[in-house]
Design a protein around this motif. Structure first.
Motif, PDB file in Angstrom:
ATOM      1  N   SER A   1       0.938  -1.132  -0.019  1.00  0.00           N
ATOM      2  CA  SER A   1      -0.002  -0.086   0.120  1.00  0.00           C
ATOM      3  C   SER A   1       0.960   1.341   0.028  1.00  0.00           C
ATOM      4  O   SER A   1       0.564   2.213  -0.660  1.00  0.00           O
ATOM      5  CB  SER A   1      -0.875  -0.049   1.296  1.00  0.00           C
ATOM      6  OG  SER A   1      -1.349  -1.084   1.565  1.00  0.00           O
ATOM      7  N   MET A   2       1.899   1.170   0.699  1.00  0.00           N
ATOM      8  CA  MET A   2       2.966   2.094   0.626  1.00  0.00           C
ATOM      9  C   MET A   2       3.479   2.662  -0.528  1.00  0.00           C
ATOM     10  O   MET A   2       3.653   3.696  -0.910  1.00  0.00           O
ATOM     11  CB  MET A   2       3.959   2.186   1.697  1.00  0.00           C
ATOM     12  CG  MET A   2       3.507   1.924   3.243  1.00  0.00           C
ATOM     13  SD  MET A   2       4.832   1.251   4.531  1.00  0.00           S
ATOM     14  CE  MET A   2       5.530   3.150   4.565  1.00  0.00           C
ATOM     15  N   ILE A   3       3.948   1.410  -1.205  1.00  0.00           N
ATOM     16  CA  ILE A   3       4.591   1.771  -2.523  1.00  0.00           C
ATOM     17  C   ILE A   3       3.528   2.194  -3.468  1.00  0.00           C
ATOM     18  O   ILE A   3       3.902   2.966  -4.407  1.00  0.00           O
ATOM     19  CB  ILE A   3       5.526   0.655  -2.999  1.00  0.00           C
ATOM     20  CG1 ILE A   3       6.590   0.331  -1.863  1.00  0.00           C
ATOM     21  CG2 ILE A   3       5.727   0.462  -4.420  1.00  0.00           C
ATOM     22  CD1 ILE A   3       7.354  -0.853  -2.053  1.00  0.00           C
ATOM     23  N   ARG A   4       2.439   1.345  -3.472  1.00  0.00           N
ATOM     24  CA  ARG A   4       1.368   1.870  -4.460  1.00  0.00           C
ATOM     25  C   ARG A   4       1.046   3.438  -4.409  1.00  0.00           C
ATOM     26  O   ARG A   4       0.539   4.052  -5.172  1.00  0.00           O
ATOM     27  CB  ARG A   4       0.091   0.896  -3.972  1.00  0.00           C
ATOM     28  CG  ARG A   4      -0.955   0.370  -5.289  1.00  0.00           C
ATOM     29  CD  ARG A   4      -1.843  -0.307  -4.807  1.00  0.00           C
ATOM     30  NE  ARG A   4      -2.129  -0.820  -3.557  1.00  0.00           N
ATOM     31  CZ  ARG A   4      -1.960  -2.084  -3.223  1.00  0.00           C
ATOM     32  NH1 ARG A   4      -1.445  -3.005  -3.662  1.00  0.00           N
ATOM     33  NH2 ARG A   4      -2.497  -2.326  -1.829  1.00  0.00           N
ATOM     34  N   SER A   5       0.844   3.777  -3.047  1.00  0.00           N
ATOM     35  CA  SER A   5       0.905   5.262  -2.787  1.00  0.00           C
ATOM     36  C   SER A   5       1.739   5.902  -3.139  1.00  0.00           C
ATOM     37  O   SER A   5       1.479   6.960  -4.046  1.00  0.00           O
ATOM     38  CB  SER A   5       0.499   5.524  -1.334  1.00  0.00           C
ATOM     39  OG  SER A   5      -0.725   4.622  -0.835  1.00  0.00           O
ATOM     40  N   MET A   6       3.183   5.892  -3.085  1.00  0.00           N
ATOM     41  CA  MET A   6       4.249   6.489  -3.768  1.00  0.00           C
ATOM     42  C   MET A   6       3.987   6.563  -5.166  1.00  0.00           C
ATOM     43  O   MET A   6       4.489   7.757  -5.559  1.00  0.00           O
ATOM     44  CB  MET A   6       5.502   6.027  -3.112  1.00  0.00           C
ATOM     45  CG  MET A   6       5.880   5.755  -1.654  1.00  0.00           C
ATOM     46  SD  MET A   6       7.566   5.083  -1.482  1.00  0.00           S
ATOM     47  CE  MET A   6       8.577   6.091  -2.349  1.00  0.00           C
TER      48      MET A   6
ATOM     49  N   ILE B   1       3.580   9.124   4.074  1.00  0.00           N
ATOM     50  CA  ILE B   1       3.258   8.939   2.463  1.00  0.00           C
ATOM     51  C   ILE B   1       1.956   9.803   2.199  1.00  0.00           C
ATOM     52  O   ILE B   1       1.911  10.373   1.098  1.00  0.00           O
ATOM     53  CB  ILE B   1       3.377   7.575   2.066  1.00  0.00           C
ATOM     54  CG1 ILE B   1       4.788   7.019   2.297  1.00  0.00           C
ATOM     55  CG2 ILE B   1       2.885   7.374   0.655  1.00  0.00           C
ATOM     56  CD1 ILE B   1       4.739   5.557   2.085  1.00  0.00           C
TER      57      ILE B   1
ATOM     58  N   MET C   1       0.002  13.337  -1.049  1.00  0.00           N
ATOM     59  CA  MET C   1      -0.854  12.913  -2.145  1.00  0.00           C
ATOM     60  C   MET C   1      -2.066  13.791  -2.208  1.00  0.00           C
ATOM     61  O   MET C   1      -2.354  14.472  -1.079  1.00  0.00           O
ATOM     62  CB  MET C   1      -1.417  11.563  -1.829  1.00  0.00           C
ATOM     63  CG  MET C   1      -0.281  10.221  -1.560  1.00  0.00           C
ATOM     64  SD  MET C   1      -0.938   8.811  -1.551  1.00  0.00           S
ATOM     65  CE  MET C   1      -1.371   8.534  -3.233  1.00  0.00           C
TER      66      MET C   1
ATOM     67  N   LEU D   1      -6.197   2.965  -1.624  1.00  0.00           N
ATOM     68  CA  LEU D   1      -4.872   2.495  -2.077  1.00  0.00           C
ATOM     69  C   LEU D   1      -4.270   1.372  -0.899  1.00  0.00           C
ATOM     70  O   LEU D   1      -3.417   0.886  -1.160  1.00  0.00           O
ATOM     71  CB  LEU D   1      -4.088   3.831  -1.963  1.00  0.00           C
ATOM     72  CG  LEU D   1      -4.111   4.542  -3.199  1.00  0.00           C
ATOM     73  CD1 LEU D   1      -3.637   6.002  -3.024  1.00  0.00           C
ATOM     74  CD2 LEU D   1      -3.415   3.930  -4.344  1.00  0.00           C
TER      75      LEU D   1
END
Lengths: 301, 301
Positions: free
Chosen positions: A129-134, B285, B289, B300
């Motif tokens: 989820s962290m990488i998806r958001s990044m 993060i 956004m 996400l």
């Protein structure tokens, strides 16, 4: 350099066992004890020799945070109860459609009792989820595909096990790209059960009806068990006015080992947040890490 | 849903141009103006028609945050000055060995003036630093290799341009794996300069002395320019007691487009932090956004 925090592990299935291993290598945390059901609490496995075992967290001394290694459906109830005692919690609650509501509910309880919850702290939901958001703030236009596997899907395996005539089952998730998955279902039938009938029921199950699914009869499902898993997250997107920005995150990992390691990192982060409940994208990355802040910045940024 | 924040872009080279493009697609920000040197401020490029151009940020109205698209060495001075006016700053200061000190210095200034700085907000340092840090808490034992390229290295190119007899130069970084890089150096000599002498000086330069370096004479360096770049970050590590956890993050991107997009995301995040200076690993993060918090979590996590 940091205070050593006392952490309880609640539940001692796969995740609980690996969580104890991850705690053992964390210099800033120690295991306060393991909470098990009454009937399991009497059989102490060798690796827990000397570790306090209890059937309630109230019996353990000085617990500051609890790692919830209980079945996902029961997690919100355990978290509510423990947070209201002023003890932080971390869980790997993995029902994507419901986790936002769980967070909001726990947020209220945590704020009222001065405790911190980090919810859905595993790898998906969690670090994925962290990488998806990044990837979304790096390239706000475009599509991300999350491709899982190859690896066992717990939810799908449980759905097959619930079918009449199934003695044991395992569903493997195979990534076909662009978020499309094949299901390889291995079934061990009960004596006298008809495999073709079982197969038809699997193919008609809501868990499988939308995916390419192969159902295979085997003699011993347990011989096929391997807790390795993987993911490939791909995004092709647009930064500003520039198209064709290409990203891919891949991992091949032992699933419960990674989940438990992330839970331990999240337990560390609970001590650095204001009271409330958080998903991992709401917590600064540095808070999950062990070490001196300035040194971490020098070494990793 | 969010207030529209007024953002200035300071400097209008490669990064400044792409930052304006990234701001144009951000629904929650608008361009307050561009700060340029006096001699450039008179030649307004067509894409800035109607945009306030100034030689000092003081001439622009209502600026809440500034994106510093100035040469990296001058960034801390610009940041100090602008932060002390109570205006937030973001920069992509990229000298790894010094950025921790820059952060600390700006932290003091920002706290005194109620402003927020996000430093070293690009892709490395920046988003790579975030993923590097995540991989460490996911598998605390092990080694991470950051492999850059293929792509142009600004620092190395500038070092070659400083050599006597060099008219123009470009240094390409080629990843050989495990953090080892080859340097492909393309040199355009000045009339009368001896290429072999230039080549020897390149090979003896501290920027190149530790790497496999090839120096090639060309007629026109500008024909070789392509701002595409890439990275592959690999970690093989240990989660708890479990070895052989494998991770890889790869991207192939337009370098200034990604850097500028990250700067714009960081500008957004300045409005959500307490006064002080932060690297990207110190900011949640979700703060980078655009969008409603609950919706982002639902979509996400």
């Amino acid at each position: 350099m940091n205070k050593v925090h006392k952490i309880a592990v609640v539940g001692y299935g796969n995740i609980g066992k690996y969580a104890v291993q991850a705690l053992n290598r964390a210099p800033d945390m120690e295991l306060a004890g393991v909470v098990r059901r009454a009937r399991s609490a009497r059989d102490v496995p060798p690796e827990l020799a000397g570790v306090p075992i209890a059937t309630s967290i109230d019996e353990l001394e000085g617990v500051e945070a609890a790692i919830l290694a209980t079945p996902t459906r029961t997690t919100p109830e355990y978290a509510s109860d423990i947070l209201s005692k002023g003890i932080h919690t971390v869980d790997s609650y993995d029902i994507h459609g419901e986790l936002a509501d769980v967070r909001r509910k726990l947020d209220d309880i945590a704020k009222r009792h001065g405790s911190v919850a980090i919810v859905s702290a595993g790898w998906d939901p969690g670090t994925d989820s962290m990488i998806r958001s990044m990837l979304e703030f790096m390239a706000p236009g475009g599509v991300t595909y999350t491709n899982f596997g190859p690896g066992m899907s717990m939810g799908h395996s449980v759905a097959v096990k619930a079918i009449d005539g199934v003695k044991d089952a395992l569903s493997m998730t195979i990534p076909l790209g662009t978020g499309v998955h094949r299901r390889m279902v291995y079934v061990e039938c009960e004596a006298g059960a008809d495999f073709e009938t079982v197969k038809e029921k699997v193919l008609a199950d809501p868990y499988f009806v939308n995916d390419e699914t192969h159902v295979i009869q085997v003699d011993d499902v347990q011989q096929l068990v391997d807790v390795g898993h993987g993911v490939s997250m791909e995004r092709k997107g647009v930064s500003g006015a520039t198209h064709n920005q290409l990203f891919n995150f891949e991992m091949r990992i032992n699933n419960p080992a990674l989940t438990s390691q992330v839970l331990v990192a999240a337990a560390r982060a609970t001590f650095k947040q204001q009271p409330g409940a958080y998903t991992m994208i709401e917590v600064p990355i540095i808070d999950f890490m062990y070490g001196d802040r300035e040194e971490l910045i020098k070494r990793l940024v």
